[in-house]
Design a protein around this motif. Structure first.
Motif, PDB file in Angstrom:
ATOM      1  N   GLY A  31       0.859   7.798  -8.160  1.00 40.96           N
ATOM      2  CA  GLY A  31       0.705   6.360  -8.402  1.00 40.96           C
ATOM      3  C   GLY A  31       1.897   5.541  -7.957  1.00 40.96           C
ATOM      4  N   LYS A  32       2.662   6.045  -6.963  1.00 43.40           N
ATOM      5  CA  LYS A  32       3.842   5.346  -6.465  1.00 43.40           C
ATOM      6  C   LYS A  32       3.670   4.994  -4.994  1.00 43.40           C
ATOM      7  CE  LYS A  32       7.381   7.435  -9.439  1.00 43.40           C
ATOM      8  NZ  LYS A  32       8.630   8.250  -9.429  1.00 43.40           N
ATOM      9  N   LEU A  33       4.171   3.825  -4.633  1.00 34.67           N
ATOM     10  CA  LEU A  33       4.149   3.390  -3.236  1.00 34.67           C
ATOM     11  C   LEU A  33       5.583   3.163  -2.764  1.00 34.67           C
ATOM     12  CD1 LEU A  33       1.235   0.759  -3.234  1.00 34.67           C
ATOM     13  CD2 LEU A  33       1.155   3.084  -2.329  1.00 34.67           C
ATOM     14  N   SER A  34       5.996   3.924  -1.771  1.00 34.38           N
ATOM     15  CA  SER A  34       7.289   3.691  -1.138  1.00 34.38           C
ATOM     16  C   SER A  34       7.113   2.540  -0.135  1.00 34.38           C
ATOM     17  CB  SER A  34       7.739   4.954  -0.404  1.00 34.38           C
ATOM     18  OG  SER A  34       6.868   5.198   0.700  1.00 34.38           O
ATOM     19  N   PRO A  35       8.191   2.022   0.449  1.00 37.27           N
ATOM     20  CA  PRO A  35       8.027   0.966   1.461  1.00 37.27           C
ATOM     21  C   PRO A  35       7.069   1.365   2.574  1.00 37.27           C
ATOM     22  CG  PRO A  35      10.333   1.140   0.847  1.00 37.27           C
ATOM     23  CD  PRO A  35       9.622   2.266   0.154  1.00 37.27           C
ATOM     24  N   GLN A  36       7.150   2.616   3.025  1.00 42.14           N
ATOM     25  CA  GLN A  36       6.279   3.077   4.109  1.00 42.14           C
ATOM     26  C   GLN A  36       4.817   3.133   3.675  1.00 42.14           C
ATOM     27  OE1 GLN A  36       7.190   7.011   5.549  1.00 42.14           O
ATOM     28  NE2 GLN A  36       5.536   7.003   7.048  1.00 42.14           N
ATOM     29  N   THR A  37       4.560   3.739   2.492  1.00 37.91           N
ATOM     30  CA  THR A  37       3.176   3.853   2.035  1.00 37.91           C
ATOM     31  C   THR A  37       2.602   2.483   1.652  1.00 37.91           C
ATOM     32  OG1 THR A  37       4.035   4.476  -0.152  1.00 37.91           O
ATOM     33  CG2 THR A  37       3.284   6.247   1.278  1.00 37.91           C
ATOM     34  N   PHE A  38       3.442   1.597   1.165  1.00 35.49           N
ATOM     35  CA  PHE A  38       3.011   0.234   0.844  1.00 35.49           C
ATOM     36  C   PHE A  38       2.556  -0.492   2.114  1.00 35.49           C
ATOM     37  CE2 PHE A  38       4.211  -4.330   0.287  1.00 35.49           C
ATOM     38  CZ  PHE A  38       3.303  -4.656  -0.702  1.00 35.49           C
ATOM     39  N   GLN A  39       3.357  -0.371   3.164  1.00 36.63           N
ATOM     40  CA  GLN A  39       2.993  -1.006   4.431  1.00 36.63           C
ATOM     41  C   GLN A  39       1.701  -0.412   4.979  1.00 36.63           C
ATOM     42  OE1 GLN A  39       6.135  -1.341   7.339  1.00 36.63           O
ATOM     43  NE2 GLN A  39       4.724  -1.523   9.042  1.00 36.63           N
ATOM     44  N   THR A  40       1.586   0.917   4.923  1.00 38.86           N
ATOM     45  CA  THR A  40       0.364   1.577   5.416  1.00 38.86           C
ATOM     46  C   THR A  40      -0.858   1.124   4.619  1.00 38.86           C
ATOM     47  OG1 THR A  40       1.648   3.518   6.077  1.00 38.86           O
ATOM     48  CG2 THR A  40      -0.725   3.817   5.844  1.00 38.86           C
ATOM     49  N   TYR A  41      -0.701   1.028   3.296  1.00 37.88           N
ATOM     50  CA  TYR A  41      -1.807   0.632   2.428  1.00 37.88           C
ATOM     51  C   TYR A  41      -2.306  -0.769   2.791  1.00 37.88           C
ATOM     52  CZ  TYR A  41      -4.487   0.108  -1.936  1.00 37.88           C
ATOM     53  OH  TYR A  41      -5.489  -0.066  -2.857  1.00 37.88           O
ATOM     54  N   LEU A  42      -1.383  -1.713   2.954  1.00 45.44           N
ATOM     55  CA  LEU A  42      -1.799  -3.082   3.297  1.00 45.44           C
ATOM     56  C   LEU A  42      -2.445  -3.128   4.684  1.00 45.44           C
ATOM     57  CD1 LEU A  42       0.978  -5.445   1.892  1.00 45.44           C
ATOM     58  CD2 LEU A  42      -1.072  -4.551   0.801  1.00 45.44           C
ATOM     59  N   GLU A  43      -1.929  -2.333   5.615  1.00 41.81           N
ATOM     60  CA  GLU A  43      -2.543  -2.286   6.952  1.00 41.81           C
ATOM     61  C   GLU A  43      -3.948  -1.698   6.886  1.00 41.81           C
ATOM     62  OE1 GLU A  43       0.389  -0.148   9.156  1.00 41.81           O
ATOM     63  OE2 GLU A  43       1.490  -1.956   9.737  1.00 41.81           O
ATOM     64  N   LEU A  44      -4.145  -0.719   6.011  1.00 39.03           N
ATOM     65  CA  LEU A  44      -5.495  -0.152   5.822  1.00 39.03           C
ATOM     66  C   LEU A  44      -6.435  -1.185   5.202  1.00 39.03           C
ATOM     67  CD1 LEU A  44      -4.536   3.409   4.497  1.00 39.03           C
ATOM     68  CD2 LEU A  44      -5.723   2.902   6.646  1.00 39.03           C
TER      69      LEU A  44
END
Length: 527
Positions: free
Chosen positions: A115-128
């Motif tokens: 349940g954690k978003l790093s800067p990289q995963t956060f960016q990927t999530y928003l792009e998805l």
């Protein structure tokens, strides 16, 4: 070609001592003969435009992450992000959100589970999310970023606290990048950051802090397969904690934090009953305070140690760590993890270079000296980077690892300008210095930028013997492959692959053997 590479190409082509009229003639020729079709021009413009948009998007999303990450923990709570995203366009895009979440879980299963978003995963999530929405992609992401930005409100005091904390966290990475492949400056930077934050944002708490790393238990295997060795701590605690070992069968909650991969906070140690106290001189009635253990995790979320803090030296009543402090300490543990692995990666690359140079000098005698440099950030705005001398080897078999390393600055080393040109262009550069021919070879990172330079001197000769040149080319090819593999493993891009039996050992020895493994694979391809 970028500008430095183009200039270097032209300088290499014309050589030294070329007359001004000849240079002007060459420039006029290139200007006249170099032509682009309309299609090529349009393709280049599109590529530049796309690169510009991607760079802008990256900056936008990084700024958005920083605004949301108010305590500089380095992570965002996935549920909180989802809760806000579900209200985008008045909740009309929940299907797109579900689809994006599904793709995110497939791409990053471990962060999604935690349940954690790093800067990289956060960016990927928003792009998805954006890819699931209709409309122009750039316009949609602008609207989404604006929506998420306005959904977070922060007071002026919170802004100042956040800015200070981000600056302090950055100092930990800076310490690693300027450490000369030593962890001591990193440890000092971590403890300085913790004390600064306790003073400024923690009601001036007196804290003790310590770092313990996991090791295979070869001392007393019957007490558990692994142990925690305390490698660094705050100065006052050194007599009691430094170099101590915590076994799994001893009291304490540190191994629970290791196994769960989550912080463990004990608000009042005197009421817990399972805390290990290193300072036996402290009376039982004075063993009061708050205790926090944070797991240290690598790029693939594997725990490799712990960061511990306590307030046992603080005599005040209110010594419990607050939520915003715990969040920030998580940011410190993440910053330390990045810094730690940066230093370890350079140390491994250094070991690969030592192995490579030993192999090379067993086959050639005409390379007088070989010096390895690493690139470091400059100390001020006037100096973009410096080169740190790490290894010197020569044809007599002597080799020196520079512990008190020499830093080369461009403005102070005009005769070593070829090294800086090599680093600028990430290309091989050759020149004469004091009658000896030198050629500098870049050691590249995964993006193709130079992370180091190898300076070879072959005396007054301009060329090596054919078989020596062939061996040098092979050594450079293999050491670059080993370096790239090490960088990929450190970034979490790939898992370590052990082909030789001897590779299943400690990291440093594995790094040295990695060169021989790639050499063996290259030999197999040639058969």
């Amino acid at each position: 070609l970028n500008l430095p590479q183009f200039v270097q190409l032209m300088e290499t082509f014309v050589g030294k001592g070329t007359s001004l009229p000849t240079m002007k003639s060459l420039i006029a020729f290139i200007q006249q003969e170099y032509k682009q079709t309309e299609e090529e021009k349009m393709e280049q413009l599109k590529m530049v435009h796309r690169s510009s948009l991607l760079a802008r998007r990256k900056l936008l999303l990084e700024a958005l992450f920083e605004k949301w990450d108010s305590n500089a923990s380095g992570f965002l709570d996935l549920k909180e992000v989802d809760a806000v995203l579900s209200t985008f366009k008045e909740g009309m895009e929940k299907k797109a959100l579900r689809n994006a979440k599904k793709h995110l879980c497939l791409r990053y299963p471990q962060p999604s589970r935690m349940g954690k978003l790093s800067p990289q995963t956060f960016q990927t999530y928003l792009e998805l999310v954006v890819s699931e929405l209709t409309g122009d992609e750039d316009e949609v992401i602008d609207n989404l970023v604006e929506f998420l930005t306005t959904s977070v409100q922060r007071s002026h005091m919170e802004y100042l606290q956040h800015s200070a904390r981000r600056k302090w966290l950055h100092s930990i990475q800076q310490a690693a990048e300027r450490s000369g492949v030593s962890l001591e400056p990193v440890y000092r930077a971590v403890f300085k950051v913790l004390s600064q934050d306790a003073e400024a944002h923690g009601d001036s708490k007196k804290i003790s802090a310590y770092i313990a790393l996991l090791e295979e238990n070869q001392i007393s295997p019957e007490r558990g397969r692994i142990l925690l060795r305390y490698v660094a701590c705050t100065a006052d605690d050194a007599p009691y904690v430094l170099n101590k070992i915590l076994y799994r069968d001893m009291e304490g909650v540190s191994f629970a934090a290791v196994e769960e991969g989550k912080p463990i906070h004990v608000p009042r140690v005197q009421l817990h009953g399972n805390i290990h106290f290193w300072n036996y001189d402290r009376p039982v009635e004075e063993r009061r305070g708050s205790f926090l253990v944070l797991p240290l995790q690598d790029a693939r979320w594997r725990v490799f140690g712990i960061l511990g803090l306590d307030t046992l030296r603080d005599e005040c009543e209110k010594t419990i760590f607050l939520t915003h402090e715990i969040s920030f300490y998580q940011g410190v543990s993440r910053a330390f993890s990045r810094a730690y692995h940066h230093v370890c990666t350079l140390e491994n690359i250094l070991q690969e270079m030592l192995t490579a140079l030993d192999w090379l000098y067993s086959r050639t005698s005409n390379i007088h000296t070989a010096i390895t440099y690493f690139v470091e950030p400059g100390q001020d705005k006037m100096c973009d980077y410096a080169l740190r001398k790490m290894i010197t080897a020569d044809h007599t078999g002597q080799r020196e690892i520079h512990t008190s390393s020499t830093l080369l600055l461009r403005k102070e080393n005009l005769l070593r300008d070829y090294l800086f040109k090599c680093t600028d262009t990430s290309q091989v550069i050759g020149t004469y210095v004091y009658g000896e021919y030198h050629f500098a070879v870049p050691l590249r990172d995964l993006s193709g930028q130079a992370l180091g330079a190898l300076d070879f001197s072959i005396g007054p000769h301009h060329e090596l013997l054919p078989h020596e040149h062939k061996d040098l080319q092979k050594m450079l090819k293999i050491v670059q492959s080993a370096c790239s593999e090490t960088l990929k493993i450190s970034s979490g891009e790939t898992e370590p692959i052990y082909i030789l039996e001897a590779e299943n050992v400690a990291s440093l020895r594995h790094a040295g053997i990695l060169f021989h493994r790639f050499m063996l694979e290259d030999l197999r391809e040639c058969i």
